[in-house]
Design an enzyme around this catalytic site. Structure first.
Site, short mmCIF file in Angstrom:
data_model
loop_
_atom_site.label_atom_id
_atom_site.label_comp_id
_atom_site.label_asym_id
_atom_site.label_seq_id
_atom_site.Cartn_x
_atom_site.Cartn_y
_atom_site.Cartn_z
N HIS A 1 0.77 -1.24 0.00
CA HIS A 1 0.00 0.00 0.00
C HIS A 1 0.82 1.31 0.00
CE1 HIS A 1 -3.34 -2.65 1.15
NE2 HIS A 1 -2.56 -3.14 2.10
C1 BDR Z 1 -2.69 0.66 5.48
O1 BDR Z 1 -2.84 0.13 6.80
C2 BDR Z 1 -1.60 -0.24 7.32
O2 BDR Z 1 -1.67 -1.50 7.90
C3 BDR Z 1 -0.61 -0.19 6.17
O3 BDR Z 1 0.65 0.22 6.65
C4 BDR Z 1 -1.21 0.83 5.24
O4 BDR Z 1 -0.83 2.13 5.60
C5 BDR Z 1 -3.37 -0.28 4.50
O5 BDR Z 1 -4.73 -0.38 4.82
#
Ligand code: BDR
Ligand code: CA
Length: 341
Positions: free
Chosen positions: A270
């Site tokens: 992400h």
């Molecule tokens: C987001 O949530 C976190 O767990 C990850 O680092 C990312 O920023 C994805 O949903």
């Protein structure tokens, strides 16, 4: 003869001016950036990508927030990323240890107890910068040139919200805020409709949205299209440097849970897409739309209500990224990691 000399002098002068202007233009393209983050496996990959890109990004500071794990661990992991990238000159400020209103939630099930799956962690040599991340944001943004600083938000938006509540005038220093968060077409990853960063602190996200700053969202809609594959991870491992080994080990472990849960052929990384968007926006596409955030208790808690088709005709407040070039992203990541030791 005289004319010829005159022409030559003018030509030399024009070339010199052109060189000066193109250097200035190039320098102006370099983005002044603060990275606000909760490392986190994908946050660390994002940090390494950013720290390996000094031509495009002038990283003024990394600010940390509680999110994937507790604030002491996210702050240590941010310092680890800085050490691994040999960029110790970049200060790391620790910020909020809990969301604005609601109790903290963590994502240890995905990121492991230390917030970094697949690798051993240690206490980095260099410590935190003196002072708090929220105060740092207030001081820096209030003194900055008008609309000059970009903020990459890779976790819950608590630090910037606290800064905006205390000093709303700091929007003057913000060029734009690029958020990893939200979900619409894809559905959520912490509830059927909510994405983790928005669910962790929707009140903070609302403060940032209401401030009127220029906002780009990099939601699950796009990050669930930019997926790892064995071949993509092997290319990173094959770089044969420390950074390549680290990132491939982290990703091999990190993607497992998402692949099983969603039945995907690979896993999302992400936060790294936020940095890729800053470096190569041509890899992504999206639309300016109206977004509202639901912070009412109930099944919609933490949802980003994204009006993709302009059904309500409300003012457009977010550039919502919807698609990305996965191979282009992994090519960029691999090339940049190759620069690290
Ligand atoms: C987001 O949530 C976190 O767990 C990850 O680092 C990312 O920023 C994805 O949903
Ligand atoms: Ca994150």
């Amino acid at each position: 003869m005289h004319l010829c000399r005159h022409f030559l002098l003018r030509l030399i002068r024009s070339i010199a001016l052109l060189a000066i202007f193109s250097t200035a233009a190039h320098a102006a393209e370099k983005r002044d950036l603060i990275i606000d983050t909760d490392p986190g496996a994908d946050d660390v990959v994002a940090l390494l990508l950013a720290l390996a890109s000094p031509e495009e990004l002038h990283i003024r500071a990394i600010t940390t927030v509680a999110g994937n794990v507790r604030i002491d661990k996210t702050s240590r992991n941010a310092r680890l990323a800085r050490e691994w990238a040999a960029r110790e000159e970049v200060p790391v400020y620790a910020g909020a240890g809990r969301p604005l209103v609601r109790p903290p939630i963590y994502a240890e099930n995905i990121h492991g107890k230390e917030g970094l799956p697949g690798v051993d962690v240690h206490e980095p040599k260099k410590g935190l910068a003196d002072g708090n991340a929220v105060q740092y944001l207030i001081d820096t943004l209030s003194k900055a040139e008008p609309h000059s600083i970009t903020i990459a938000m890779l976790g819950p938006q608590t630090n910037l919200a606290l800064a905006l509540i205390q000093a709303p005038e700091i929007t003057q220093g913000i060029k734009e805020v690029v958020v990893m968060g939200g979900a619409h077409f894809n559905g959520g990853n912490i509830t059927p409709v909510a994405e983790f960063n928005l669910y962790a602190d929707p009140d903070a996200a609302k403060v940032v949205l209401a401030s009127g700053v220029k906002l780009t969202y990099v939601p699950l809609d796009v990050t669930h299209k930019v997926l790892t594959s064995d071949q993509r991870i092997q290319r990173i491992e094959g770089l044969n440097n420390h950074a390549g080994k680290l990132v491939s080990s982290i990703l091999n472990e990190y993607v497992k849970a998402d692949m099983v849960h969603y039945g995907l052929p690979g896993g999302p990384v992400h936060d790294a897409s936020v940095i890729a968007w800053l470096l190569k926006p041509e890899l992504f596409s999206g639309r300016l739309i109206n977004v509202a955030i639901d912070s009412r208790e109930g099944p919609g808690f933490g949802q980003t209500v994204a009006d993709w088709y302009d059904t309500l005709g409300q003012p457009k407040n977010v550039f919502w990224i919807e698609n990305g070039d996965a191979q282009g992203f992994f090519d960029l990541l691999t090339q940049r990691l190759a620069r690290l030791k």
